[in-house]
Design a protein around this motif. Structure first.
Motif, PDB file in Angstrom:
ATOM      1  N   ALA A  89      -1.073   1.212 -12.819  1.00 59.83           N
ATOM      2  CA  ALA A  89      -0.793  -0.100 -11.982  1.00 59.83           C
ATOM      3  C   ALA A  89      -0.962  -1.339 -12.759  1.00 59.83           C
ATOM      4  N   GLN A  90      -1.311  -1.337 -14.146  1.00 56.81           N
ATOM      5  CA  GLN A  90      -1.244  -2.256 -14.947  1.00 56.81           C
ATOM      6  C   GLN A  90      -2.560  -3.088 -14.997  1.00 56.81           C
ATOM      7  N   ARG A  91      -3.522  -2.164 -14.762  1.00 59.85           N
ATOM      8  CA  ARG A  91      -4.979  -2.784 -14.639  1.00 59.85           C
ATOM      9  C   ARG A  91      -5.124  -3.381 -16.150  1.00 59.85           C
ATOM     10  N   GLY A  92      -5.746  -4.375 -16.252  1.00 56.84           N
ATOM     11  CA  GLY A  92      -5.738  -4.997 -17.668  1.00 56.84           C
ATOM     12  C   GLY A  92      -4.589  -5.277 -18.475  1.00 56.84           C
ATOM     13  N   THR A  93      -3.514  -5.222 -17.692  1.00 54.21           N
ATOM     14  CA  THR A  93      -2.278  -5.606 -18.618  1.00 54.21           C
ATOM     15  C   THR A  93      -1.496  -6.404 -17.494  1.00 54.21           C
ATOM     16  N   GLY A  94      -2.045  -7.243 -16.781  1.00 56.92           N
ATOM     17  CA  GLY A  94      -1.286  -8.029 -15.790  1.00 56.92           C
ATOM     18  C   GLY A  94      -1.469  -7.960 -14.541  1.00 56.92           C
ATOM     19  N   LEU A  95      -2.387  -6.905 -13.921  1.00 59.11           N
ATOM     20  CA  LEU A  95      -2.902  -6.858 -12.503  1.00 59.11           C
ATOM     21  C   LEU A  95      -4.498  -7.326 -12.542  1.00 59.11           C
ATOM     22  N   ASP A  96      -4.580  -8.622 -11.979  1.00 63.20           N
ATOM     23  CA  ASP A  96      -5.673  -9.351 -12.068  1.00 63.20           C
ATOM     24  C   ASP A  96      -6.541  -8.541 -10.721  1.00 63.20           C
ATOM     25  N   TRP A  97      -8.002  -8.648 -10.684  1.00 62.29           N
ATOM     26  CA  TRP A  97      -8.651  -8.096  -9.724  1.00 62.29           C
ATOM     27  C   TRP A  97      -8.418  -8.518  -8.399  1.00 62.29           C
ATOM     28  N   ALA A  98      -8.219  -9.815  -7.991  1.00 64.53           N
ATOM     29  CA  ALA A  98      -8.022 -10.128  -6.777  1.00 64.53           C
ATOM     30  C   ALA A  98      -6.847  -9.348  -6.118  1.00 64.53           C
ATOM     31  N   VAL A  99      -5.785  -9.141  -7.062  1.00 70.46           N
ATOM     32  CA  VAL A  99      -4.529  -8.459  -6.444  1.00 70.46           C
ATOM     33  C   VAL A  99      -4.874  -6.879  -6.370  1.00 70.46           C
ATOM     34  N   ALA A 100      -5.730  -6.499  -7.423  1.00 65.28           N
ATOM     35  CA  ALA A 100      -6.021  -5.124  -7.381  1.00 65.28           C
ATOM     36  C   ALA A 100      -6.682  -4.832  -6.111  1.00 65.28           C
ATOM     37  N   ALA A 101      -7.690  -5.749  -5.608  1.00 62.88           N
ATOM     38  CA  ALA A 101      -8.465  -5.304  -4.712  1.00 62.88           C
ATOM     39  C   ALA A 101      -7.660  -5.384  -3.309  1.00 62.88           C
ATOM     40  N   GLU A 102      -6.519  -6.508  -3.042  1.00 54.29           N
ATOM     41  CA  GLU A 102      -5.840  -6.331  -2.136  1.00 54.29           C
ATOM     42  C   GLU A 102      -4.999  -4.890  -1.936  1.00 54.29           C
ATOM     43  N   LEU A 103      -4.537  -4.423  -3.109  1.00 50.78           N
ATOM     44  CA  LEU A 103      -3.632  -3.390  -3.460  1.00 50.78           C
ATOM     45  C   LEU A 103      -4.510  -2.218  -2.739  1.00 50.78           C
ATOM     46  N   ILE A 104      -5.790  -1.968  -3.361  1.00 47.80           N
ATOM     47  CA  ILE A 104      -6.718  -0.963  -2.927  1.00 47.80           C
ATOM     48  C   ILE A 104      -6.838  -0.879  -1.151  1.00 47.80           C
ATOM     49  N   ARG A 105      -7.129  -2.236  -0.716  1.00 46.38           N
ATOM     50  CA  ARG A 105      -7.270  -2.091   0.687  1.00 46.38           C
ATOM     51  C   ARG A 105      -5.889  -1.819   1.477  1.00 46.38           C
ATOM     52  N   ARG A 106      -4.779  -2.238   1.057  1.00 51.61           N
ATOM     53  CA  ARG A 106      -3.556  -1.952   1.646  1.00 51.61           C
ATOM     54  C   ARG A 106      -3.215  -0.604   1.429  1.00 51.61           C
ATOM     55  N   SER A 107      -3.218   0.007   0.265  1.00 53.21           N
ATOM     56  CA  SER A 107      -3.071   1.548   0.046  1.00 53.21           C
ATOM     57  C   SER A 107      -4.129   2.293   0.902  1.00 53.21           C
ATOM     58  N   ALA A 108      -5.025   1.992   0.775  1.00 54.64           N
ATOM     59  CA  ALA A 108      -5.942   2.756   1.632  1.00 54.64           C
ATOM     60  C   ALA A 108      -5.633   2.878   3.091  1.00 54.64           C
ATOM     61  N   ALA A 109      -5.201   1.708   3.301  1.00 56.90           N
ATOM     62  CA  ALA A 109      -4.833   1.750   4.964  1.00 56.90           C
ATOM     63  C   ALA A 109      -3.487   2.621   5.291  1.00 56.90           C
ATOM     64  N   GLU A 110      -2.705   2.663   4.457  1.00 61.23           N
ATOM     65  CA  GLU A 110      -1.460   3.303   4.301  1.00 61.23           C
ATOM     66  C   GLU A 110      -1.716   4.956   4.220  1.00 61.23           C
ATOM     67  N   ALA A 111      -2.853   5.249   3.407  1.00 62.59           N
ATOM     68  CA  ALA A 111      -3.168   6.617   3.336  1.00 62.59           C
ATOM     69  C   ALA A 111      -3.655   7.152   4.642  1.00 62.59           C
ATOM     70  N   ARG A 112      -4.629   6.195   5.030  1.00 63.84           N
ATOM     71  CA  ARG A 112      -5.015   6.718   6.656  1.00 63.84           C
ATOM     72  C   ARG A 112      -4.033   6.769   7.576  1.00 63.84           C
ATOM     73  N   ALA A 113      -2.977   6.198   7.330  1.00 69.41           N
ATOM     74  CA  ALA A 113      -1.788   6.197   8.554  1.00 69.41           C
ATOM     75  C   ALA A 113      -1.033   7.282   8.246  1.00 69.41           C
ATOM     76  N   VAL A 114      -0.925   7.904   6.909  1.00 70.01           N
ATOM     77  CA  VAL A 114      -0.095   9.179   6.667  1.00 70.01           C
ATOM     78  C   VAL A 114      -0.920  10.230   6.530  1.00 70.01           C
ATOM     79  N   GLY A 115      -2.039  10.248   6.386  1.00 69.81           N
ATOM     80  CA  GLY A 115      -3.042  11.366   5.973  1.00 69.81           C
ATOM     81  C   GLY A 115      -2.835  11.784   4.426  1.00 69.81           C
ATOM     82  N   GLY A 116      -2.408  10.705   3.701  1.00 69.06           N
ATOM     83  CA  GLY A 116      -2.750  11.016   2.293  1.00 69.06           C
ATOM     84  C   GLY A 116      -3.906  10.763   1.511  1.00 69.06           C
ATOM     85  N   ARG A 117      -4.185  11.227   0.456  1.00 71.04           N
ATOM     86  CA  ARG A 117      -5.424  11.541  -0.054  1.00 71.04           C
ATOM     87  C   ARG A 117      -5.078  10.168  -1.203  1.00 71.04           C
ATOM     88  N   ILE A 118      -6.062   9.342  -1.449  1.00 72.97           N
ATOM     89  CA  ILE A 118      -6.300   8.432  -2.389  1.00 72.97           C
ATOM     90  C   ILE A 118      -7.292   8.186  -2.988  1.00 72.97           C
TER      91      ILE A 118
END
Length: 395
Positions: A89-118
């Motif tokens: 996901a380009q951690r360290g090569t363009g994806l800064d922590w502020a956006v990475a943290a938002e990505l983590i929150r959004r993806s984790a919410a999506e995982a709960r919604a569909v029953g996916g592992r994350i």
């Protein structure tokens, strides 16, 4: 036979390639969301950039959230876990922590919604560059890890403790690694995955675990695991060295998984031997998602030969995408996502779409098409022709 497309080779020559007319015919046995039985498998997923965002070097990352999350739903639908906010996901090569943290929150919410592992990466990349070349103090590095670990755990995701450039620069010896990781593992709420990312993926990680000698580094790594086996779900090994991974996994405590991150040797490592096998957390399973899922389902039946017959032909593509300099493999991954129709453009965070040459990208297209990876080969061909035209390759 389909009309030929002219592809550039290294050195400037053009060669004719006849694209496939149909995608790979996989058995339609993919039960959406159904778990695998024999292996735990994560795909490290790429992010989709906003094509209209400012990509001036150093500018904050801007994502196309709809397309980014849709790709994760695609992986979950095939039963794969998602490894989020990691180097794919380009951690360290363009994806800064502020956006990475938002990505983590959004993806984790999506995982709960569909029953996916994350599982999500926690590191120290929110720290600014050290001043005057002096490393950050260890307590600040520990605090940065704690901040990111809290974000991952509060989101309801499993944590992957990523290798830290700041720790590489600051650690005096193996004892500093034992202290930092011991502290983090003691406070982790649930078992985590420890990630050993080799310098071929990030040159700034040379000498991780306290020594450039891999035997000494391995001893330190295993000492961290042995001291806290109840807090380590598994270890992800990204050294592109099958022999070393096999030797290391045989020394892990019972119950601690070895997740291969070896994009050169994954079929043999996942298949295993008489003494064990590796699970998987792989960037190559981003473009190989449906095919990788089908292969693991075949392995679930005990059919190792069938598993290898599906995955072995993909090794040439993977080794091409991950060829040196390996850290730029994300460019090929995103190219294939665009060609496959998972996103509408070939634009990357930080302008990284320019990190590979046109002949490299053309070969990636050819290998992926020959494998039948594109759901719509005509769309892939049309997009590849458009990319070639932009670069002055007239058909």
């Amino acid at each position: 036979m389909t009309a030929a497309i002219l592809l550039p080779a290294p050195g400037g020559a053009l060669r004719a390639y006849h694209p496939r007319a149909t995608p790979l015919a996989l058995p339609l046995a993919l039960a959406p969301g159904a778990p695998f039985h024999s292996r735990t498998v994560f795909s490290a997923a790429h992010v989709v950039a906003d094509p209209f965002a400012d990509v001036t070097p150093g500018a904050p990352a801007v994502l196309d959230w709809d397309a980014t999350l849709a790709f994760r739903r695609h992986l979950w639908a095939h039963g794969l876990g998602v490894a989020e906010a990691m180097d794919t996901a380009q951690r360290g090569t363009g994806l800064d922590w502020a956006v990475a943290a938002e990505l983590i929150r959004r993806s984790a919410a999506e995982a709960r919604a569909v029953g996916g592992r994350i599982a999500c990466g926690a590191g120290t990349d929110q720290l600014p560059p050290a001043r005057d070349g002096l490393p950050h103090p260890l307590d600040r590095i520990r605090g940065a890890y704690e901040e990111q670990l809290a974000v991952v755990e509060d989101a309801g995701a499993q944590a992957v403790l990523m290798a830290s450039r700041a720790l590489t620069a600051a650690a005096r010896d193996r004892e500093d690694y034992l202290e930092i990781y011991g502290h983090l593992l003691r406070q982790a709420r649930e078992p985590v995955v420890l990630h050993w990312l080799g310098p071929m993926f990030d040159p700034a990680l040379e000498g991780y675990w306290g020594s450039p000698d891999l035997d000494a580094a391995t001893r330190t790594f295993l000492d961290v695991v042995a001291a806290h086996p109840d807090k380590v779900d598994g270890v992800k090994i990204s050294l592109l060295d099958a022999r070393r991974e096999i030797e290391l996994r045989r020394l892990l405590p019972d119950g601690v998984r070895c997740y291969t991150g070896d994009d050169f040797h994954y079929p043999e490592l996942i298949a295993g031997d008489e003494q064990g096998f590796s699970h998987a957390l792989l960037g190559i399973f981003d473009p190989l998602g449906p095919l990788a899922a089908e292969a693991v389902r075949v392995l679930d039946t005990g059919n190792v030969i069938g598993f290898r017959s599906l995955l072995d032909p993909t090794i040439e593509l993977s080794r091409h995408l991950f060829e040196s300099p390996t850290r730029f493999y994300k460019t090929g991954v995103v190219l294939l996502a665009w060609l496959a129709g998972h996103q509408d453009h070939f634009t990357m965070v930080g302008g990284q779409q320019s990190a590979r040459s046109l002949p490299h990208l053309a070969r990636a297209y050819e290998l992926a098409d020959s494998l039948g990876l594109f759901p719509d080969p005509r769309l892939a061909e049309s997009r590849m022709r458009a990319l070639l035209a932009v670069h002055g390759v007239n058909q």
